[in-house]
Design an enzyme around this catalytic site. Structure first.
Site, PDB file in Angstrom:
ATOM      1  N   ARG A 237      -3.421 -74.774  17.163  1.00  0.00           N
ATOM      2  CA  ARG A 237      -3.858 -75.344  18.441  1.00  0.00           C
ATOM      3  C   ARG A 237      -3.691 -76.856  18.438  1.00  0.00           C
ATOM      4  O   ARG A 237      -3.360 -77.468  19.462  1.00  0.00           O
ATOM      5  CB  ARG A 237      -5.303 -74.941  18.710  1.00  0.00           C
ATOM      6  CG  ARG A 237      -5.457 -73.455  18.974  1.00  0.00           C
ATOM      7  CD  ARG A 237      -6.822 -73.113  19.510  1.00  0.00           C
ATOM      8  NE  ARG A 237      -7.816 -72.909  18.501  1.00  0.00           N
ATOM      9  CZ  ARG A 237      -8.225 -71.726  18.041  1.00  0.00           C
ATOM     10  NH1 ARG A 237      -7.637 -70.620  18.464  1.00  0.00           N
ATOM     11  NH2 ARG A 237      -9.192 -71.631  17.151  1.00  0.00           N
ATOM     12  N   PHE A 253      -2.598 -65.225  27.382  1.00  0.00           N
ATOM     13  CA  PHE A 253      -3.559 -64.541  26.511  1.00  0.00           C
ATOM     14  C   PHE A 253      -4.583 -65.563  26.004  1.00  0.00           C
ATOM     15  O   PHE A 253      -4.830 -65.695  24.810  1.00  0.00           O
ATOM     16  CB  PHE A 253      -2.874 -63.868  25.322  1.00  0.00           C
ATOM     17  CG  PHE A 253      -1.700 -62.998  25.672  1.00  0.00           C
ATOM     18  CD1 PHE A 253      -1.890 -61.680  26.078  1.00  0.00           C
ATOM     19  CD2 PHE A 253      -0.397 -63.481  25.586  1.00  0.00           C
ATOM     20  CE1 PHE A 253      -0.811 -60.864  26.388  1.00  0.00           C
ATOM     21  CE2 PHE A 253       0.690 -62.674  25.895  1.00  0.00           C
ATOM     22  CZ  PHE A 253       0.490 -61.362  26.293  1.00  0.00           C
ATOM     23  N   ASP A 275      -5.579 -64.619  31.318  1.00  0.00           N
ATOM     24  CA  ASP A 275      -6.053 -63.542  30.440  1.00  0.00           C
ATOM     25  C   ASP A 275      -6.415 -62.345  31.310  1.00  0.00           C
ATOM     26  O   ASP A 275      -6.761 -62.504  32.492  1.00  0.00           O
ATOM     27  CB  ASP A 275      -7.264 -63.991  29.622  1.00  0.00           C
ATOM     28  CG  ASP A 275      -7.492 -63.132  28.391  1.00  0.00           C
ATOM     29  OD1 ASP A 275      -7.042 -63.546  27.308  1.00  0.00           O
ATOM     30  OD2 ASP A 275      -8.090 -62.049  28.516  1.00  0.00           O
ATOM     31  N   ASP A 331      -0.031 -66.309  22.814  1.00  0.00           N
ATOM     32  CA  ASP A 331      -0.922 -65.926  21.710  1.00  0.00           C
ATOM     33  C   ASP A 331      -1.447 -64.520  21.973  1.00  0.00           C
ATOM     34  O   ASP A 331      -2.640 -64.315  22.222  1.00  0.00           O
ATOM     35  CB  ASP A 331      -2.079 -66.930  21.600  1.00  0.00           C
ATOM     36  CG  ASP A 331      -3.016 -66.616  20.438  1.00  0.00           C
ATOM     37  OD1 ASP A 331      -2.593 -65.909  19.498  1.00  0.00           O
ATOM     38  OD2 ASP A 331      -4.180 -67.055  20.484  1.00  0.00           O
ATOM     39  N   CYS A 371       0.011 -61.934  15.409  1.00  0.00           N
ATOM     40  CA  CYS A 371      -1.158 -61.870  14.525  1.00  0.00           C
ATOM     41  C   CYS A 371      -1.293 -60.497  13.880  1.00  0.00           C
ATOM     42  O   CYS A 371      -2.401 -60.036  13.610  1.00  0.00           O
ATOM     43  CB  CYS A 371      -2.429 -62.227  15.294  1.00  0.00           C
ATOM     44  SG  CYS A 371      -2.778 -61.114  16.671  1.00  0.00           S
TER      45      CYS A 371
END
Length: 427
Positions: A237, A253, A275, A331, A371
């Site tokens: 970030r 996201f 989101d 993300d 991730c």
């Protein structure tokens, strides 16, 4: 082994021994040939016990925690034959884990910001020698997740060990919340639950205000995803923040807004956070207000997989959302949690990166990540390269990053490497 050890024994295959010798800490169900009682007192192994692991030729391979209902039958905790896996053992481990955080993060805070260890992962499961245990710190509150029967049995030993390690370093902890509601517990035969650990007083609220990169966040440790906040992206970030000055940023996201707020704090002209969860967006909006950034951050509740193509098709919608954008952050949640769905996940990563690249002008930036441990660095890179080819653009790599160092990667254990992060410029 010359000395008699007080633990029951797991006799494993040669294949398992080779894997352990390579640094992998797991023995699988089919690799355990038999369990034998402890040589000192004849005690049989029970679920969650410490067991000594021997190859069938009699070579000692280490000691680990037994999980009788899991396909991962033994998780190694030490390869030192002099170790006794007692309370002092876990206290040493906790002290080493905290010392690592202080060493790698203690001096990296932005000027004027709190130390980065005020919000960080304290224990990262096997990578710190606590298989199945995660502990995150949010200021004076710890949040723990226990995913294995061995750690479940050791909670009242391990939690005080972690608290003591922090106390010895002068760090204050007032409460510990357990987020033991993960589906992973089902595989260990453990019930799901969440609530305050009774070893410390329970506060009135499960909302905690934390600071990361100098920004304040209102974190709901009881109801948000995982333990409440995604600490592993802390320095990624910051990388986005350093690129954001004067740019129009689309944060996809966004969850509770940490990428978008870092971009705004870095001087972005405008940030649009997207989101699918209105609950997450409400928290993101509150976080923007907490930091005085609400004038430059806007929010859209939408499924990113539909939203990005809509912007590409409808330029008036793009303008209404604040575009054109020249920095897009992707993300996404893990698109795969098993090897069997990797090909499907790779198509998903390729698609969202393609749609983002269609929106970016030449000179614009894309920050993108995965991730999932199964979506490896090379698979992600291939998906992005295929997306760029399909979008008819060329990418110049600016940075390649991973998870923050409070989520250490244990070599020989690829499962501990799960986050890969790229920043590209469109050229």
């Amino acid at each position: 082994m010359k000395q008699a050890r007080p633990y029951p024994r797991a006799i494993v295959t040669r294949k398992a021994a080779r894997s352990l010798a390579g640094g992998h800490p797991w023995v699988f169900e089919g690799e355990v040939l038999r369990l034998e009682p402890a040589p000192t007192d004849g005690r049989a192994a029970i679920n969650g016990d410490v067991v000594d692991v021997f190859e069938e030729n009699g070579t000692w391979q280490g000691a680990g925690l037994l999980s009788l209902e899991s396909k991962i039958r033994v998780r190694i905790v030490t390869r030192n034959a002099n170790d006794r896996v007692d309370e002092a053992f876990w206290r040493r481990r906790a002290q080493w884990a905290w010392a690592h955080r202080v060493s790698c993060m203690g001096t990296r805070a932005l000027p004027g910001a709190a130390p980065d260890t005020r919000a960080c992962r304290v224990i990262f499961s096997e990578a710190d020698g606590f298989p199945g245990l995660v502990v995150d710190r949010y200021e004076s509150v710890l949040v723990a997740q226990v995913g294995t029967v061995g750690m479940e049995r050791l909670r009242d030993v391990v939690y005080p060990a972690v608290l003591d390690a922090l106390a010895q370093a002068g760090e204050r902890v007032d409460a510990l919340f357990e987020r033991n509601d993960s589906p992973a517990r089902d595989k260990e035969g453990l019930p799901r639950r969440k609530g305050w650990w009774d070893g410390l007083p329970a506060p009135a609220s499960s909302r905690v205000k934390v600071r990361e990169n100098g920004l304040a966040f209102d974190v709901d440790i009881e109801n948000s995803q995982k333990t409440g906040f995604f600490l592993d992206q802390k320095y990624n970030r910051r990388a986005v923040r350093e690129l954001a000055a004067g740019r129009r940023v689309l944060d996809c996201f966004c969850h509770v807004g940490p990428f978008g707020l870092n971009a705004a704090a870095g001087g972005a002209e405008l940030v649009r956070c997207v989101d699918v969860s209105q609950t997450a967006l409400d928290l993101a909006a509150e976080n923007a207000r907490l930091n005085g950034l609400d004038g430059r951050v806007s929010f859209t509740c939408a499924d990113v997989l539909d939203y990005l193509p809509e912007l590409a098709r409808d330029r008036s919608r793009l303008r209404a959302e604040g575009g054109p954008f020249d920095l897009i952050v992707l993300d996404p949640p893990a698109f795969t949690k098993s090897r069997g769905t990797v090909a499907h996940a790779q198509r998903g990563y390729r698609e969202i990166n393609y749609e983002a690249l269609r929106l970016l002008p030449r000179g614009g930036y894309l920050a993108t990540c995965s991730c999932s441990q199964h979506m490896t660095r090379d698979l992600l890179a291939r998906a992005v390269a295929e997306a760029a080819h399909r979008a008819n653009v060329q990418l110049k790599q600016v940075e390649e990053r991973q998870q923050a160092p409070d989520h250490p990667i244990l070599w020989g254990f690829p499962e501990s490497h799960y986050l890969d992060f790229f920043v590209f410029q469109v050229v």
